[in-house]
Design a protein around this motif. Structure first.
Motif, short mmCIF file in Angstrom:
data_model
loop_
_atom_site.label_atom_id
_atom_site.label_comp_id
_atom_site.label_asym_id
_atom_site.label_seq_id
_atom_site.Cartn_x
_atom_site.Cartn_y
_atom_site.Cartn_z
N GLU A 100 -28.41 148.17 -5.74
CA GLU A 100 -27.62 147.00 -6.37
C GLU A 100 -27.30 147.13 -7.71
N TRP A 123 -23.32 144.15 8.66
CA TRP A 123 -23.46 143.59 7.18
C TRP A 123 -22.00 142.99 6.81
N GLU A 155 -21.10 139.99 4.14
CA GLU A 155 -21.64 139.15 3.12
C GLU A 155 -20.65 137.94 3.10
N THR A 181 -18.73 134.43 1.54
CA THR A 181 -17.90 134.46 0.48
C THR A 181 -17.81 132.75 0.25
N VAL A 234 -22.48 137.86 -4.28
CA VAL A 234 -23.49 138.86 -3.67
C VAL A 234 -23.37 140.05 -4.65
N ASP A 235 -24.53 140.32 -5.11
CA ASP A 235 -24.84 141.66 -5.63
C ASP A 235 -25.45 142.64 -4.65
N SER A 236 -24.82 143.49 -4.05
CA SER A 236 -25.50 144.22 -3.00
C SER A 236 -25.53 145.66 -3.06
N ALA A 253 -29.81 143.32 -1.44
CA ALA A 253 -28.72 142.38 -2.15
C ALA A 253 -29.45 141.32 -2.89
N LEU A 284 -28.26 137.38 -3.20
CA LEU A 284 -27.33 136.30 -2.80
C LEU A 284 -27.45 135.37 -3.96
N PHE A 292 -24.36 134.77 6.14
CA PHE A 292 -24.67 136.23 5.96
C PHE A 292 -24.90 136.76 7.32
N LEU A 330 -26.43 140.33 9.13
CA LEU A 330 -26.98 141.24 8.89
C LEU A 330 -27.90 141.63 10.04
#
Length: 455
Positions: free
Chosen positions: A12, A368, A370, A372, A378-380, A397, A399, A420, A422
Motif C-alpha cells: 500500500e 475485495w 472497498e 466508498t 482507502v489506501d490499499s 489496507a 481505511l 468493506f 473481504l
C-alpha cells in the motif's frame, strides 16, 4: 521538482507514493520481489524492476539490487516508504553518494534517533521531557538490576536499537527483570544486531500520542498536529486518530513545541514523527481528573508513518508531495505560519490476521470490495485475486475516514467497516466493528490497554 522516482518499498505505501508521483508528473519506478509481481503497485508504476526472491533480505533490503535498478531505469531519486530500508542511515548515505536524491531525513539525523538511549539523551539536552531511565546501556544483568532499583518498579526493558513496538518487556520486580533482560537482549541481538538494553520507568496506564513534523528546505521545522495511537496489540498500532481526544489546547501547545525542539535538535529535514507517552492524571473518588497532563518523549521515527493519512485529511496536505518538495529544495505547498486543522480523522489498519488473537492469516483474496462515500478513503495494497503471502507485514489496507467532528468520523467508520467486503485471508474487520461500539473508545477516554480489556 524531481522528474523520476524509484520507490524502494511494496504494497500500500508503494502504491500510495506512486499515486502522488504520477499526479505530479513524476515518472514512478517500482521495485518488487518475485512474490509481489502481480500486486497493483507494480502494474501502476511507469516502470517496474524485479530485485529478487520473496525473502526481504534478498529483495527489498537488497541495497545493491535496488541501486542497480535505480541506475538501469535512470531514476533521479529514491523514496524508501516505511519499514525495510527507510531508517537505514548507511543506505541513505549510499543513495546520496551514488548521486541520487534521498527522499527522507539526513543520515546523521537517522543515526542520532536510531539508538533509543542516544535519542533520549539528545532530547533531554534539548529540553524535551523524557521518562526516568538509563542514560547509558545496561551493560549486564547486574547493571540492569541496579538501574531498575534506582528508577523504581515497574520498568520497561527495551532494545536500544529497536523500533515498531518490537524488543520490549515489562518487569514488575527483580525476578521478572532477570527474565525480561535476557529475553530482550537476545531478541535485540538476533533482530537488530545490537544487544544494547535500556531500562525506563513503565507507566501502567498511558496513552500513545505522536506529532507529525516536517523539516522544511529552508531549515525550519513545523508540526502538523498530533495523532492518537493508543489502540494497539502487542505494542503495535491498529487505530490512529487526529486530533487526540486526550489533548487539551494547552497540552497541545506544549507537546507540539517539544516536537519542534526535537526536530531542531538534530537539524531535521523531511517528514518525521515524534512519539510520546501521555500519563493521565490520577482520578479522584468521583472519577474526575481523567485528562492527560504529563508527557514524555518515546522515540522519533525518521520516516513517513503508516498513519500519515489522518494528518493529511485534517490539515489538507499531501505529505508525500511535501516530502518530494523538501528533497528537491522547494518550499511547501502550505503556509507554515498558518497551519490550521479542520475536523477529525480516524484510520483503521486492515490486517490479514484473525480478529481475536491477531495471529497472521495469509491467503488468496477471493472478494475485495472497498467502501466508498463522503469522508471515506482507502489506501490499499491489494485487489481481488491477489495473494497475501506470509513473507511480509500483514497490512492489506488502511481505511481512513474523516468528518467535521469525532462523532461523525466514528459513524462514517462504522458504515465503512460494514460495507468493506473481504473474503479469503483472515481479517480484523470484525474487531473494528466491535471497537466502534465500545463505550470506552467512544468516550475518547481510553489508553494502550484497551484491546487487552476487550479480549
Amino acid at each position: 521538482m524531481i522528474e523520476s522516482l524509484l520507490v524502494a518499498n511494496r504494497g500500500e505505501i508503494a502504491r500510495r507514493i506512486i499515486r502522488t508521483a504520477r499526479r505530479l508528473g513524476i515518472r514512478a519506478i517500482a521495485v518488487h520481489s518475485e512474490a509481489d509481481a502481480g500486486l497493483p503497485f507494480v502494474t501502476e508504476a511507469d516502470e517496474a524492476v524485479c530485485v529478487g526472491p520473496a525473502n526481504p533480505a534478498q529483495s527489498y533490503r537488497n541495497v545493491e539490487a535496488i541501486l542497480a535498478a535505480a541506475k538501469s531505469t535512470g531514476a533521479q531519486a529514491i523514496h524508501p516508504g516505511y519499514g525495510f530500508l527507510s531508517e537505514n542511515a548507511d543506505f541513505a548515505r549510499t543513495v546520496e553518494a551514488s548521486g541520487l536524491i534521498w527522499v527522507g531525513p539526513g543520515a546523521d539525523a537517522i543515526t542520532a534517533m536510531g539508538d533509543k538511549i542516544n535519542a533520549r539523551n539528545l532530547m533531554a539536552a534539548a529540553g524535551v521531557p523524557v521518562a526516568p531511565g538509563t542514560t547509558d546501556p545496561a551493560a549486564d544483568l547486574d547493571a540492569a538490576v541496579v538501574a531498575a532499583a534506582e528508577i523504581g518498579y515497574p520498568v520497561m526493558v527495551k532494545a536500544a536499537a529497536g523500533g515498531g513496538g518490537m524488543g520490549m518487556g515489562v518487569a514488575t520486580d527483580e525476578a521478572a527483570l532477570r527474565t525480561e533482560y535476557d529475553k530482550v537482549r537476545s531478541f535485540a541481538e538476533r533482530m537488530f544486531g545490537d544487544g544494547s538494553v535500556l531500562i525506563e520507568r513503565y507507566f501502567p496506564r498511558v496513552r500513545h500520542v505522536e506529532v507529525q513534523i516536517l523539516g522544511l528546505a529552508d531549515g525550519r521545522v513545523v508540526a502538523l498536529g498530533e495523532r492518537e495511537c493508543s489502540v494497539q496489540r502487542r505494542n503495535q498500532k491498529l487505530v490512529e486518530e487526529s486530533p487526540s481526544p486526550a489533548v487539551s489546547p494547552e497540552l497541545r501547545e506544549r507537546i507540539l513545541a517539544a516536537a519542534v525542539r526535537a526536530g531542531e535538535a538534530v537539524g531535521y529535514r523531511n517528514a518525521g514523527t515524534v512519539e510520546c507517552l501521555l500519563v493521565p492524571r490520577q482520578r479522584d473518588a468521583k472519577g474526575a481528573g481523567s485528562a492527560s497532563e504529563e508527557f514524555f518523549f518515546l522515540e522519533m521515527n525518521t520516516r513517513l508513518q503508516v498513519e500519515h493519512p489522518v494528518t493529511e485529511l485534517v490539515y489538507g496536505v499531501d505529505l508525500v508531495e511535501e516530502q518530494l518538495r523538501v528533497a528537491a529544495g522547494l518550499a511547501p505547498t502550505f503556509d507554515p505560519d498558518a497551519l490550521a486543522p479542520r475536523g477529525h480523522a480516524i484510520e483503521l489498519r486492515i490486517n490479514a490476521e484473525d480478529p481475536k488473537r491477531f495471529l497472521p492469516g495469509p491467503g488468496v483474496i477471493r472478494t475485495w470490495v472497498e467502501p466508498t462515500g463522503e469522508g471515506v478513503r482507502v489506501d490499499s495494497g491489494y485487489v481481488e485475486g491477489n495473494t497475501v503471502t506470509p513473507f511480509y507485514d500483514s497490512l492489506m489496507a488502511k481505511l481512513i475516514v474523516n468528518g467535521a467532528t469525532r462523532a461523525e468520523a466514528i459513524e462514517r467508520a462504522k458504515t465503512a467497516v460494514a460495507a468493506f467486503e473481504l473474503a479469503g485471508p483472515k481479517n480484523n474487520l470484525p474487531f473494528f466493528a466491535e471497537l466502534l461500539e465500545n463505550e470506552e473508545f467512544l468516550s475518547g477516554d481510553y489508553d494502550t490497554a484497551i484491546v487487552t480489556r476487550m479480549r
